[in-house]
Design a protein around this motif. Sequence first.
Motif, PDB file in Angstrom:
ATOM      1  N   LEU A   1       0.834  -1.189   0.000  1.00 45.08           N
ATOM      2  CA  LEU A   1       0.000   0.000   0.000  1.00 45.08           C
ATOM      3  C   LEU A   1       0.878   1.252   0.000  1.00 45.08           C
ATOM      4  O   LEU A   1       1.568   1.530   0.993  1.00 45.08           O
ATOM      5  N   THR A   2       0.857   1.988  -1.096  1.00 45.62           N
ATOM      6  CA  THR A   2       1.650   3.206  -1.223  1.00 45.62           C
ATOM      7  C   THR A   2       0.792   4.410  -0.866  1.00 45.62           C
ATOM      8  O   THR A   2      -0.231   4.669  -1.507  1.00 45.62           O
ATOM      9  N   LEU A   3       1.200   5.152   0.141  1.00 41.13           N
ATOM     10  CA  LEU A   3       0.453   6.333   0.562  1.00 41.13           C
ATOM     11  C   LEU A   3       0.617   7.454  -0.460  1.00 41.13           C
ATOM     12  O   LEU A   3       1.706   7.630  -1.023  1.00 41.13           O
ATOM     13  N   PRO A   4      -0.433   8.233  -0.714  1.00 35.05           N
ATOM     14  CA  PRO A   4      -0.315   9.339  -1.673  1.00 35.05           C
ATOM     15  C   PRO A   4       0.616  10.427  -1.145  1.00 35.05           C
ATOM     16  O   PRO A   4       0.561  10.785   0.041  1.00 35.05           O
TER      17      PRO A   4
ATOM     18  N   ILE B   1      -2.442   5.925   9.468  1.00 34.95           N
ATOM     19  CA  ILE B   1      -1.463   4.874   9.211  1.00 34.95           C
ATOM     20  C   ILE B   1      -0.229   5.528   8.596  1.00 34.95           C
ATOM     21  O   ILE B   1      -0.315   6.588   7.973  1.00 34.95           O
ATOM     22  N   HIS B   2       0.914   4.870   8.788  1.00 38.93           N
ATOM     23  CA  HIS B   2       2.171   5.438   8.337  1.00 38.93           C
ATOM     24  C   HIS B   2       3.008   4.368   7.642  1.00 38.93           C
ATOM     25  O   HIS B   2       2.762   3.159   7.816  1.00 38.93           O
ATOM     26  N   ALA B   3       3.974   4.821   6.870  1.00 38.55           N
ATOM     27  CA  ALA B   3       4.880   3.903   6.194  1.00 38.55           C
ATOM     28  C   ALA B   3       5.534   2.984   7.216  1.00 38.55           C
ATOM     29  O   ALA B   3       5.927   3.408   8.301  1.00 38.55           O
ATOM     30  N   GLY B   4       5.620   1.696   6.870  1.00 35.36           N
ATOM     31  CA  GLY B   4       6.182   0.700   7.762  1.00 35.36           C
ATOM     32  C   GLY B   4       5.137  -0.076   8.533  1.00 35.36           C
ATOM     33  O   GLY B   4       5.463  -1.106   9.152  1.00 35.36           O
ATOM     34  N   ALA B   5       3.892   0.385   8.508  1.00 31.30           N
ATOM     35  CA  ALA B   5       2.827  -0.295   9.250  1.00 31.30           C
ATOM     36  C   ALA B   5       2.433  -1.595   8.559  1.00 31.30           C
ATOM     37  O   ALA B   5       2.464  -1.707   7.326  1.00 31.30           O
TER      38      ALA B   5
ATOM     39  N   LEU C   1      -0.811  -4.056   8.281  1.00 35.80           N
ATOM     40  CA  LEU C   1      -2.256  -4.044   8.516  1.00 35.80           C
ATOM     41  C   LEU C   1      -2.832  -5.446   8.318  1.00 35.80           C
ATOM     42  O   LEU C   1      -2.517  -6.117   7.329  1.00 35.80           O
ATOM     43  N   VAL C   2      -3.686  -5.853   9.238  1.00 37.24           N
ATOM     44  CA  VAL C   2      -4.368  -7.148   9.119  1.00 37.24           C
ATOM     45  C   VAL C   2      -5.856  -6.941   9.380  1.00 37.24           C
ATOM     46  O   VAL C   2      -6.244  -6.490  10.467  1.00 37.24           O
ATOM     47  N   ALA C   3      -6.683  -7.264   8.401  1.00 40.36           N
ATOM     48  CA  ALA C   3      -8.137  -7.196   8.533  1.00 40.36           C
ATOM     49  C   ALA C   3      -8.691  -8.614   8.575  1.00 40.36           C
ATOM     50  O   ALA C   3      -8.210  -9.486   7.828  1.00 40.36           O
ATOM     51  N   GLU C   4      -9.689  -8.831   9.414  1.00 37.30           N
ATOM     52  CA  GLU C   4     -10.230 -10.182   9.598  1.00 37.30           C
ATOM     53  C   GLU C   4     -11.750 -10.141   9.658  1.00 37.30           C
ATOM     54  O   GLU C   4     -12.328  -9.225  10.248  1.00 37.30           O
ATOM     55  N   LEU C   5     -12.400 -11.130   9.025  1.00 37.86           N
ATOM     56  CA  LEU C   5     -13.864 -11.212   9.003  1.00 37.86           C
ATOM     57  C   LEU C   5     -14.340 -12.483   9.682  1.00 37.86           C
ATOM     58  O   LEU C   5     -14.347 -13.562   9.087  1.00 37.86           O
ATOM     59  N   ASP C   6     -14.670 -12.380  10.954  1.00 44.41           N
ATOM     60  CA  ASP C   6     -15.419 -13.398  11.694  1.00 44.41           C
ATOM     61  C   ASP C   6     -14.881 -14.818  11.536  1.00 44.41           C
ATOM     62  O   ASP C   6     -15.658 -15.779  11.465  1.00 44.41           O
ATOM     63  N   GLY C   7     -13.561 -14.976  11.442  1.00 43.76           N
ATOM     64  CA  GLY C   7     -12.971 -16.301  11.291  1.00 43.76           C
ATOM     65  C   GLY C   7     -13.129 -16.900   9.910  1.00 43.76           C
ATOM     66  O   GLY C   7     -12.695 -18.030   9.656  1.00 43.76           O
ATOM     67  N   LEU C   8     -13.702 -16.147   8.975  1.00 47.84           N
ATOM     68  CA  LEU C   8     -13.976 -16.661   7.636  1.00 47.84           C
ATOM     69  C   LEU C   8     -12.861 -16.342   6.643  1.00 47.84           C
ATOM     70  O   LEU C   8     -12.515 -17.155   5.792  1.00 47.84           O
ATOM     71  N   VAL C   9     -12.325 -15.141   6.735  1.00 45.00           N
ATOM     72  CA  VAL C   9     -11.283 -14.714   5.803  1.00 45.00           C
ATOM     73  C   VAL C   9     -10.511 -13.566   6.443  1.00 45.00           C
ATOM     74  O   VAL C   9     -11.051 -12.823   7.280  1.00 45.00           O
ATOM     75  N   SER C  10      -9.241 -13.439   6.065  1.00 45.00           N
ATOM     76  CA  SER C  10      -8.431 -12.325   6.531  1.00 45.00           C
ATOM     77  C   SER C  10      -7.523 -11.862   5.403  1.00 45.00           C
ATOM     78  O   SER C  10      -7.357 -12.568   4.393  1.00 45.00           O
ATOM     79  N   ALA C  11      -6.946 -10.678   5.559  1.00 45.71           N
ATOM     80  CA  ALA C  11      -6.041 -10.135   4.544  1.00 45.71           C
ATOM     81  C   ALA C  11      -5.071  -9.195   5.229  1.00 45.71           C
ATOM     82  O   ALA C  11      -5.364  -8.650   6.295  1.00 45.71           O
ATOM     83  N   GLN C  12      -3.907  -9.005   4.615  1.00 43.16           N
ATOM     84  CA  GLN C  12      -2.911  -8.129   5.189  1.00 43.16           C
ATOM     85  C   GLN C  12      -2.242  -7.306   4.113  1.00 43.16           C
ATOM     86  O   GLN C  12      -2.165  -7.712   2.957  1.00 43.16           O
ATOM     87  N   TRP C  13      -1.756  -6.133   4.544  1.00 38.72           N
ATOM     88  CA  TRP C  13      -1.081  -5.215   3.634  1.00 38.72           C
ATOM     89  C   TRP C  13       0.056  -4.524   4.380  1.00 38.72           C
ATOM     90  O   TRP C  13      -0.065  -4.253   5.582  1.00 38.72           O
ATOM     91  N   ASP C  14       1.135  -4.225   3.670  1.00 31.79           N
ATOM     92  CA  ASP C  14       2.237  -3.454   4.223  1.00 31.79           C
ATOM     93  C   ASP C  14       2.209  -2.065   3.623  1.00 31.79           C
ATOM     94  O   ASP C  14       2.033  -1.896   2.398  1.00 31.79           O
ATOM     95  N   VAL C  15       2.360  -1.047   4.480  1.00 34.73           N
ATOM     96  CA  VAL C  15       2.257   0.352   4.061  1.00 34.73           C
ATOM     97  C   VAL C  15       3.644   0.895   3.732  1.00 34.73           C
ATOM     98  O   VAL C  15       4.592   0.737   4.509  1.00 34.73           O
ATOM     99  N   VAL C  16       3.751   1.556   2.564  1.00 37.64           N
ATOM    100  CA  VAL C  16       5.002   2.186   2.146  1.00 37.64           C
ATOM    101  C   VAL C  16       4.677   3.616   1.738  1.00 37.64           C
ATOM    102  O   VAL C  16       3.527   3.984   1.508  1.00 37.64           O
ATOM    103  N   ARG C  17       5.691   4.438   1.648  1.00 41.27           N
ATOM    104  CA  ARG C  17       5.494   5.826   1.207  1.00 41.27           C
ATOM    105  C   ARG C  17       6.050   5.966  -0.207  1.00 41.27           C
ATOM    106  O   ARG C  17       7.159   5.555  -0.461  1.00 41.27           O
TER     107      ARG C  17
END
Length: 217
Positions: free
Chosen positions: A55-58, A195-199, A201-217
């Motif tokens: 994830l590249t921040l604007p 959120i800042h560069a280097g973060a 991120l992990v999002a999760e939906l009720d034990g059904l699915v999850s996803a993650q992203w790394d933040v960059v500038r």
Amino acid sequence: MKQVKLEGRPVAVATIFCVGRNYAAHIAELNNVRDDLPLVFLKPQSALLGPGGRLTLPKYSHDVHHECELVLLIGRDADHLPVEQALDAVAGYGVGLDLTARDIQGELKAKGHPWTRAKGFRGSACVSDFVAASRVPDPARLRFSLSVGDDVRQRGDSAMMLHGVAELVSWLSAEYGLQAGDLIYTGTPEGVGPIHAGAHLVAELDGLVSAQWDVVR
């Protein structure tokens, strides 16, 4: 054309609908006013970022906020669906982030301008893979969360929505018409923040699915 995955199968994305101000506590934390009708805006397909993406921040913003949300994947074209039939049009459920350049949004709101520059930048529509609707017993009671590093920033439950899942699908089908491949970001609960560069991120939906992203500038 951008794609998402439903149970491992690629699905072409059509329109990306986003619903704002759909949780009372989030309205309060930003000092906004509750609307009687759903507050809807769109994101371009170029905003979509799947699981594992960087994830590249604007560069033009110094205050990008996370907004974790339940996301719906529409499975068929639908027009003027009654609420009682609305869930039949949902093919899958996922979790995503509606990222917002909050400083830019504030400037645009003050001028009465659209929010596109604050809401539609590349990567601003993060989304997980989708699980089939048949695997979700009750879409009106889906819990989801976002962690930034070891810190759980947001916890949400679709039971707390001001406009529920079926109501949103019905309303959008009547106002705009829905197509197979449409995504609906259903609104964020309280706890939004920067959120800042280097973060990580992990999002999760009720034990059904999850996803993650790394933040960059």
